[in-house]
Structures are given as structure tokens and as C-alpha cells.
Design a protein around this motif. Structure first.
Motif, PDB file in Angstrom:
ATOM      1  N   ALA A  79      19.715  31.885 -18.511  1.00 53.44           N
ATOM      2  CA  ALA A  79      20.376  33.092 -17.726  1.00 53.44           C
ATOM      3  C   ALA A  79      21.314  34.138 -17.319  1.00 53.44           C
ATOM      4  CB  ALA A  79      19.538  32.669 -16.174  1.00 53.44           C
ATOM      5  N   GLU A  80      21.139  34.960 -17.674  1.00 56.48           N
ATOM      6  CA  GLU A  80      22.265  35.866 -17.894  1.00 56.48           C
ATOM      7  C   GLU A  80      23.249  35.926 -16.541  1.00 56.48           C
ATOM      8  OE1 GLU A  80      24.995  38.249 -19.496  1.00 56.48           O
ATOM      9  OE2 GLU A  80      22.919  37.772 -20.076  1.00 56.48           O
ATOM     10  N   ALA A  85      25.453  29.477 -10.640  1.00 56.34           N
ATOM     11  CA  ALA A  85      26.905  29.534 -11.187  1.00 56.34           C
ATOM     12  C   ALA A  85      27.803  30.768 -11.103  1.00 56.34           C
ATOM     13  CB  ALA A  85      25.614  29.951 -13.209  1.00 56.34           C
ATOM     14  N   LEU A  86      27.553  31.873 -10.684  1.00 57.86           N
ATOM     15  CA  LEU A  86      27.737  32.732 -10.004  1.00 57.86           C
ATOM     16  C   LEU A  86      29.393  32.428  -8.789  1.00 57.86           C
ATOM     17  CD1 LEU A  86      29.410  35.714 -10.171  1.00 57.86           C
ATOM     18  CD2 LEU A  86      27.427  36.473  -8.388  1.00 57.86           C
ATOM     19  N   THR A  87      28.508  31.804  -8.057  1.00 60.35           N
ATOM     20  CA  THR A  87      29.208  30.751  -7.119  1.00 60.35           C
ATOM     21  C   THR A  87      30.275  30.380  -7.318  1.00 60.35           C
ATOM     22  OG1 THR A  87      27.552  31.553  -5.597  1.00 60.35           O
ATOM     23  CG2 THR A  87      28.994  29.651  -4.607  1.00 60.35           C
ATOM     24  N   ARG A  88      30.239  29.512  -8.185  1.00 67.52           N
ATOM     25  CA  ARG A  88      31.072  28.434  -8.441  1.00 67.52           C
ATOM     26  C   ARG A  88      31.923  29.036  -9.822  1.00 67.52           C
ATOM     27  NH1 ARG A  88      26.477  26.017 -11.662  1.00 67.52           N
ATOM     28  NH2 ARG A  88      25.439  24.275  -9.864  1.00 67.52           N
ATOM     29  N   GLU A  89      31.518  30.238 -10.317  1.00 63.95           N
ATOM     30  CA  GLU A  89      32.610  30.810 -10.904  1.00 63.95           C
ATOM     31  C   GLU A  89      33.823  31.282  -9.985  1.00 63.95           C
ATOM     32  OE1 GLU A  89      32.600  33.843 -14.548  1.00 63.95           O
ATOM     33  OE2 GLU A  89      32.167  34.746 -12.438  1.00 63.95           O
ATOM     34  N   ILE A  90      33.166  31.727  -8.293  1.00 63.47           N
ATOM     35  CA  ILE A  90      34.187  32.285  -7.639  1.00 63.47           C
ATOM     36  C   ILE A  90      34.654  31.224  -6.290  1.00 63.47           C
ATOM     37  CG2 ILE A  90      33.781  33.874  -5.123  1.00 63.47           C
ATOM     38  CD1 ILE A  90      31.381  35.382  -6.447  1.00 63.47           C
ATOM     39  N   LEU A 188      21.484  35.359 -25.799  1.00 63.98           N
ATOM     40  CA  LEU A 188      22.136  34.148 -25.192  1.00 63.98           C
ATOM     41  C   LEU A 188      21.535  32.911 -26.116  1.00 63.98           C
ATOM     42  CD1 LEU A 188      23.580  34.368 -21.462  1.00 63.98           C
ATOM     43  CD2 LEU A 188      25.526  34.016 -23.609  1.00 63.98           C
ATOM     44  N   HIS A 189      22.408  32.456 -26.374  1.00 63.16           N
ATOM     45  CA  HIS A 189      21.396  31.565 -27.242  1.00 63.16           C
ATOM     46  C   HIS A 189      21.709  29.838 -26.937  1.00 63.16           C
ATOM     47  CE1 HIS A 189      19.692  34.023 -30.481  1.00 63.16           C
ATOM     48  NE2 HIS A 189      20.876  35.131 -29.764  1.00 63.16           N
TER      49      HIS A 189
END
Length: 245
Positions: A79-80, A85-90, A188-189
């Protein structure tokens, strides 16, 4: 304010914080979390008050309609920008911006349980990082963190990490999982990976000219297994993350 203000009368050694699911996927979480840490430090008159976050555990929120299939993650394309994942990055970016710390619970998650039972793993990791940073114990306390990558002549990507000086391994003895590459088609692959000393080589047959590499930038996968020799898991990442400040 009613819940926090009365406590500002008491001395506090530091804070540990395990939250974020309700904010999953919201880019405003960066400023909210950052501002809260700075505000608490101001109210407690301690500009360097230790503050340690637990990075969200893995959770198969996007596959909830396939709850009976425990292996459905194996067939899902990358997934893009998954919400978790976004929250972990934040959370990681907040830690870097405020000079605080973070431990991950990514490998301790459950596919269908937003409140995983394994609290011992993040608790143990919090204890180590607090013992090191606050109480001066000489112990390893941080897992591998993405530093940079290089594209090799054969189209593979070599990924370098901080906190991996003594080498890398996997928690299950298998090849590193949950890596992906962005190909010349813009997509993405999923990719295969192998450990080479304190780095990881990543390649995908369908990608000849990779432009981006990711590790565990997902809501959930069952093959999140990369760690350093000290047994501390790697933080998830995407090499093209945006600038938050």
C-alpha cells in the motif's frame, strides 16, 4: 487541562507514552504530539524532560473483511501510505525533533487485535532505553534505524543502518521480510532481502532501476523480523519520507 494541570505541582522524572491508534493516518498528529511534549516540558519547568513513545504495534486493519484468513497478508500488494505506517513514521519524527526517544512494538502486534497481549516486549525495551538515557547504564537500547541506501550495479539496493555496528540478524532465522522497492513503473513491489554484515541487500526481479526502498511500512505483515545483534528490532521506514519541519 483538568486531567494534567493538577499533576504539574509534582516532580516528574519522565514520561512513557503508548497511544496513537485513534490518530492513525492523520498528518496533524506530528504537530499535536510535538506541541504536547514541548508544553509538558514547559509546565514542569524541565526543558529536557525525558519522554519515550511506544511506536504502534502492527495491526491488519485494512484486511478486516478477511479475518478468518491468517495468511492474507501474504497476497496483499504494498500500500502507498497505510494509516498505521504513517503514524509510526510521525512518532519517530516527533522523537527526533524533540530530542526524546522511541521503542517499537511493531513486531509484537496481532493481525486482528488493536490491543495486542504482548506488553512485555515494549515494556522491556522502554526499561532499557530509560536505563541508558536517564540512569546512565551502559547497555544497548536502540534497534537499527535507516541511514541511507545505495543502488548497486545489478539493480539491487544496499540499505545501511544506524545502531547496527555489531551486525544484523532476524528474529526467526529466516531472510529479512517486509521489504519493498519502487520500480521504474512508479509502483511498489515486494522484494527479497539478505543480510550482508551490518547492511541489507534488497532486490526484486520486476525492478531494474529502484528509486525507493521501504521496510515494514505497512499496517501488518507476518514477516517483520529484522533486528540487531543485541536483539532490538529495526524501526520501519520509507526512504522518501517527507520533511515534517
Amino acid at each position: 487541562n483538568a486531567l494534567i494541570h493538577p499533576w504539574t505541582k509534582y516532580p516528574v522524572r519522565g514520561v512513557i507514552w503508548y497511544q496513537g491508534c485513534a490518530n492513525a493516518g492523520d498528518p496533524r498528529y506530528f504537530n499535536r504530539m510535538r506541541n504536547m511534549i514541548l508544553d509538558w516540558r514547559t509546565r514542569w519547568h524541565d526543558g529536557k524532560m525525558p519522554f519515550y513513545q511506544v511506536q504502534l504495534a502492527s495491526m491488519g486493519d485494512a484486511q478486516i473483511n478477511r479475518k478468518e484468513d491468517e495468511n492474507c497478508w501474504q497476497t496483499l500488494p504494498p500500500a502507498e501510505v497505510p494509516e498505521f505506517a504513517l503514524t509510526r513514521e510521525i512518532q519517530e519524527e516527533v522523537a527526533k525533533n524533540t530530542g526524546t526517544g522511541i521503542v517499537t512494538a511493531l513486531d509484537a502486534g496481532e493481525q486482528w487485535n488493536i490491543h495486542p497481549l504482548n506488553k512485555k516486549a515494549p515494556g522491556h525495551r522502554l526499561a532499557r532505553i530509560v536505563a541508558h538515557d536517564v540512569y546512565g547504564c551502559n547497555i544497548a537500547c536502540r534497534g537499527p534505524e535507516f541511514d541511507h541506501f545505495e543502488v548497486l550495479d545489478d539493480g539491487a539496493v544496499k540499505v545501511f543502518f544506524n545502531y547496527a555496528e555489531n551486525g544484523l540478524l532476524t528474529s526467526d532465522g529466516k531472510a529479512p521480510g517486509a521489504f519493498s522497492l519502487r520500480g521504474e513503473d512508479g509502483k511498489l513491489h515486494w522484494a527479497k532481502a539478505k543480510i550482508v554484515g551490518n547492511a541489507v541487500e534488497v532486490r526484486a526481479d520486476s525492478v531494474k532501476h529502484p528509486s525507493e526502498v521501504r521496510y515494514a511500512f505497512v499496517s501488518y505483515r507476518g514477516d517483520i523480523n529484522l533486528m540487531n545483534r543485541e536483539g532490538l528490532p529495526a524501526l520501519p521506514f520509507r526512504s522518501n519520507k517527507p520533511k515534517y519541519l
